[in-house]
Structure formats: C-alpha cells, structure tokens
Design a protein around this motif. Structure first.
Motif, PDB file in Angstrom:
ATOM      1  N   ILE A  36      36.353  42.955 101.439  1.00  0.00           N
ATOM      2  CA  ILE A  36      35.340  43.515 102.354  1.00  0.00           C
ATOM      3  C   ILE A  36      34.650  42.420 103.150  1.00  0.00           C
ATOM      4  O   ILE A  36      34.170  42.658 104.244  1.00  0.00           O
ATOM      5  N   GLU A  37      34.657  41.191 102.617  1.00  0.00           N
ATOM      6  CA  GLU A  37      34.041  40.082 103.360  1.00  0.00           C
ATOM      7  C   GLU A  37      34.829  39.747 104.620  1.00  0.00           C
ATOM      8  O   GLU A  37      34.272  39.389 105.637  1.00  0.00           O
ATOM      9  N   MET A  38      36.158  39.851 104.531  1.00  0.00           N
ATOM     10  CA  MET A  38      36.967  39.340 105.643  1.00  0.00           C
ATOM     11  C   MET A  38      37.275  40.390 106.711  1.00  0.00           C
ATOM     12  O   MET A  38      37.852  40.080 107.736  1.00  0.00           O
ATOM     13  N   VAL A  39      36.834  41.603 106.483  1.00  0.00           N
ATOM     14  CA  VAL A  39      37.231  42.659 107.409  1.00  0.00           C
ATOM     15  C   VAL A  39      36.439  42.613 108.717  1.00  0.00           C
ATOM     16  O   VAL A  39      35.226  42.549 108.703  1.00  0.00           O
ATOM     17  N   GLU A  40      37.168  42.609 109.780  1.00  0.00           N
ATOM     18  CA  GLU A  40      36.564  42.815 111.096  1.00  0.00           C
ATOM     19  C   GLU A  40      36.668  44.318 111.347  1.00  0.00           C
ATOM     20  O   GLU A  40      37.724  44.910 111.130  1.00  0.00           O
TER      21      GLU A  40
ATOM     22  N   ILE B 268      30.546  48.620  99.491  1.00  0.00           N
ATOM     23  CA  ILE B 268      31.388  48.843 100.672  1.00  0.00           C
ATOM     24  C   ILE B 268      30.554  49.357 101.846  1.00  0.00           C
ATOM     25  O   ILE B 268      30.644  48.849 102.971  1.00  0.00           O
ATOM     26  N   HIS B 269      29.711  50.348 101.578  1.00  0.00           N
ATOM     27  CA  HIS B 269      28.947  50.947 102.679  1.00  0.00           C
ATOM     28  C   HIS B 269      27.848  50.011 103.183  1.00  0.00           C
ATOM     29  O   HIS B 269      27.575  49.967 104.387  1.00  0.00           O
ATOM     30  N   GLN B 270      27.247  49.228 102.281  1.00  0.00           N
ATOM     31  CA  GLN B 270      26.248  48.248 102.734  1.00  0.00           C
ATOM     32  C   GLN B 270      26.908  47.204 103.628  1.00  0.00           C
ATOM     33  O   GLN B 270      26.346  46.793 104.644  1.00  0.00           O
ATOM     34  N   ASN B 271      28.102  46.793 103.254  1.00  0.00           N
ATOM     35  CA  ASN B 271      28.846  45.824 104.048  1.00  0.00           C
ATOM     36  C   ASN B 271      29.123  46.376 105.445  1.00  0.00           C
ATOM     37  O   ASN B 271      28.980  45.671 106.447  1.00  0.00           O
ATOM     38  N   LEU B 272      29.465  47.666 105.495  1.00  0.00           N
ATOM     39  CA  LEU B 272      29.723  48.291 106.806  1.00  0.00           C
ATOM     40  C   LEU B 272      28.468  48.313 107.659  1.00  0.00           C
ATOM     41  O   LEU B 272      28.499  47.953 108.836  1.00  0.00           O
ATOM     42  N   VAL B 273      27.359  48.770 107.062  1.00  0.00           N
ATOM     43  CA  VAL B 273      26.099  48.912 107.817  1.00  0.00           C
ATOM     44  C   VAL B 273      25.666  47.566 108.404  1.00  0.00           C
ATOM     45  O   VAL B 273      25.117  47.498 109.506  1.00  0.00           O
ATOM     46  N   ALA B 274      25.961  46.480 107.662  1.00  0.00           N
ATOM     47  CA  ALA B 274      25.511  45.151 108.100  1.00  0.00           C
ATOM     48  C   ALA B 274      26.331  44.595 109.265  1.00  0.00           C
ATOM     49  O   ALA B 274      25.956  43.597 109.870  1.00  0.00           O
TER      50      ALA B 274
END
Ligand SMILES: [Zn+2]
Length: 408
Positions: free
Chosen positions: A59-63, A91-97
């Motif tokens: 999830i860190e590397m996803v553009e 996962i969802h926090q990563n998306l929101v950020a």
C-alpha cells in the motif's frame, strides 16, 4: 502459506499502481529501482506468510489512479467483511491520505473508513468522518446513514431525529417509521422520569409520522394507566393489538392486568369480550390461553375445555398452551393418583418453554426471548413478532397493512 485468493489483489494493485506512476511521471524513471525492490520485497513477505508486512509494502508504493483506487476499496471491504478491521482501516486511511484523489474518490474512501470505524466500535472517529461527509456533495446519504447508526447505538435520540429528518429529505424510504420510533424512545425515557407531558407530546409526534403506530398506542395506554384512566388504557391497548396482532404476547398480559384494576362487577365480562375477539376474530393463541384461564376461574369448565381443544388442534401446538393445560388438568380429581407423572410433565414443558425463543424478526429471522423494538441483528424497527401463536388469514391481512404502512 496464504490460502485466500484475495491476497493476490495486493501485488496486482501494487504492480498496476507502479505502471501508473511510470506512465504519469516518465521523468522519474531513475526512481524505479527502489520501487521494484520494494515490490519484490512485498511479494517475498506474502510468500513467507508475513501478511501485515506485505500489506504495508504494497500500500505504500501504490500510485492511485481509477483502477488501483477501486482495487484498494474492494480489498479494504474484503478485510472488513472478514472482521479484519485494522487492515481495512490501514488500506482506507492510506487511500484518504493520497493527494492525487479526486473529490468523489476521497469521499468514497472516507465513507469506507467510516464504515471500518463503525464496525470496530470506534464511534467517535466514525462520527467525525461521517459528519465531514454529510455536508459534501458526494456520499451524503451513506454518511447520514452512518451517523444514524452511531446515534442509535449511543441512544442519542434527538440527534437521530435530526439525521433521520435529513435522510427523509433525501427521499430515503422508511425514515418516517424510524423517526417515529425515536420519538417513542424519548417518550419512554420521559415516562421513566415521570414526565407524562413530554411522553404524551412524543407519542403524538410518532403518530403524526405513522398514524396508528402500535408502539405509540401502547405508550398512550401507559400514560392513561398512570393517570388512572383505566378504560382509556384498555382501549389504547386493544387498538394496539388490533393493529398489530403478533404483538399479542406483549399486550395480552397487560390487558389482563388492566381489567383487574377496572372498578365494578363487569370487569371480567369486559375482559372476556376482549379476549374472545382476539382469539376468535384474529386467531391469537396467547388470547385463547388467557380466555381458557378466565373460563376456568369462573367455573365454566365446558367452555374452558372447548378452548383447550382448539389450542391442541393447532400445528405446531404452542408449548405455552400445553403447559397451561397440564397445570389445569393436574388439579382435576380424576387425575390425582397421577400427580407425580403430571408434575414431571409440567416441569418438562416449563423447561422447554424457558429455553424457547419467543420473538422472531420478520426481516432477518433473528430470534430472541425478549421483545425489543429495534432488531439487534438487522437494526430495523418494529420487526419482532411473537412466535407462539397461529397466524390466520385475518392476521396476515393485518401484517400486509403494516408493511404497506411501513413503505408509505
Ligand atoms: Zn432483524
């Protein structure tokens, strides 16, 4: 070794995001080596069953672009459905950020995050997320429903009314029934504090939203009883059970008690009339059992036996009816020499009745012993119905009327 197919979504999403980054930022080709390294590291974690490390790496590397966004939303949902809420939140926090998200996508990710917090029971964080979304042009209805869930759980009925009213303005169906029950909750709280005026006002609000709502009628019955208007209390109780016959297990004992409090010689006659109506016109077993008890108490054994015959002809035979019959038969002179056997029979039936569910949700099938107005499983209101009596044509008609009322 990992045994769930959906974990494979992770490297797919990550790889797809990596290609997106390559497409969007060709000038950064030099940075691809560290990304590739991180990707392979994630795959290795996955193969070694170090699933949390793998999740973090991917999830860190996803553009994020349109496709990878959807993949991540779905992946988060899958984790949530499996009860792995912490992973869904990550996962969802990563998306929101992600700053690259469009407003609509950010709203969707926020809604997912709110749902994660709801399931995790972190209600203050769920409330904060849904409040932010409720005023936005995207996801307002799911956010308001999320807020409604929070306020129902916290029993904050005033706020629930406010949110329900907003949902009603979005034409969400059945909101009038929910709001009517919120008013009933407030009426019940007022009655617990001896505030009959507020209770009365709330029951009026509830009936304005759902005319003839049985719960509001029962509250009016309770208020009338407290004001010593016993005849009114009985009338409201009768109306409530006439409108929703399957609530009879709740209402019949109340009617029996109220008739005892009636002044005058004719009180049993009035009770008899009420019970006969419920038993014969509406086929309610709870009322027939009470009627059998009443006939027996007033020495009309033939009439009592006739009611017993009708109870025993039902399929399935209600345990409560059998128990009542055994309790009665064991005191008859003819069976005195079998008192031990009858006592054992009574205990067996009593134990069986004590372990039975008495109410069932018409919507999701949840069963429980106590009556509650909101189903603990599907959260719908006024869907629990008594199990222990037959439903004949007239009660099915009444059920249809209730459903029509609920969907208006
Ligand atoms: Zn339910």
């Amino acid at each position: 070794m990992i045994n769930d197919w959906f974990w494979l979504l992770l490297p797919v999403a990550a790889a797809s995001g990596w290609w997106v980054a390559r497409r969007l930022h060709p000038e950064d080709q030099g940075d691809q080596e560290p990304s590739l390294h991180r990707y392979l590291e994630g795959v290795r974690y996955l193969l070694d069953d170090r699933t949390d490390d793998a999740l973090q790496a991917f999830i860190e590397m996803v553009e994020v672009d349109h496709e990878t966004f959807e993949t991540h939303v779905i992946l988060g949902r899958l984790f949530r459905r499996r009860g792995e809420v912490d992973r869904a939140i990550r996962i969802h926090q990563n998306l929101v950020a992600r700053p690259s998200l469009k407003d609509e996508q950010r709203a969707q990710a926020l809604n997912e995050l709110g749902q994660d917090f709801l399931l995790a029971g972190v209600l203050d964080r769920a409330e904060a997320v849904f409040r932010e979304l409720a005023d936005s042009p995207h996801q307002a209805v799911p956010a308001l429903k999320g807020l409604q869930h929070v306020y129902e759980t916290q029993r904050e009925w005033e706020r629930a009314i406010e949110v329900g009213t907003r949902l009603k303005s979005h034409n969400v169906p059945n909101e009038h029934l929910r709001i009517a029950h919120y008013h009933c909750e407030l009426a019940t709280i007022a009655l617990e504090h001896g505030d009959r005026t507020t209770a009365s006002e709330r029951s009026v609000h509830a009936e304005e939203l759902v005319p003839g709502l049985s719960r509001a009628l029962l509250i009016k019955s309770e208020i009338a009883e407290r004001e010593d208007r016993i005849a009114d209390a009985i009338a409201y109780g009768r109306e409530a059970v006439a409108r929703t016959p399957p609530l009879a297990p709740l209402v019949v004992p109340r009617l029996e008690r109220l008739h005892q409090a009636l002044p005058g010689e004719n009180r049993l006659g009035q009770l008899e009339q009420t019970l006969e109506d419920l038993a014969n016109s509406r086929g309610i077993t709870v009322a027939r059992i009470a009627l059998m008890r009443l006939y027996r108490r007033t020495g009309r054994l033939d009439a009592a036996l006739s009611e017993l015959g009708m109870i025993l002809s039902q399929r399935p035979v209600p345990t409560s009816g059998l128990l009542e019959a055994v309790r009665w038969m064991k005191i008859l002179p003819a069976v005195q020499e079998y008192s031990v056997e009858f006592a054992a029979f009574e205990k067996a039936l009593s134990d069986q009745l004590g372990s039975q569910h008495l109410y069932q949700c018409m919507n999701c099938g949840y069963q429980g012993r106590a009556h509650v107005w909101q189903c603990p499983s599907c959260r719908r209101w006024d869907t629990l119905r008594g199990l222990d009596f037959e439903l004949d044509a007239s009660t099915e008609e009444a059920e249809d009327a209730l459903v029509r009322e609920g969907t208006r």
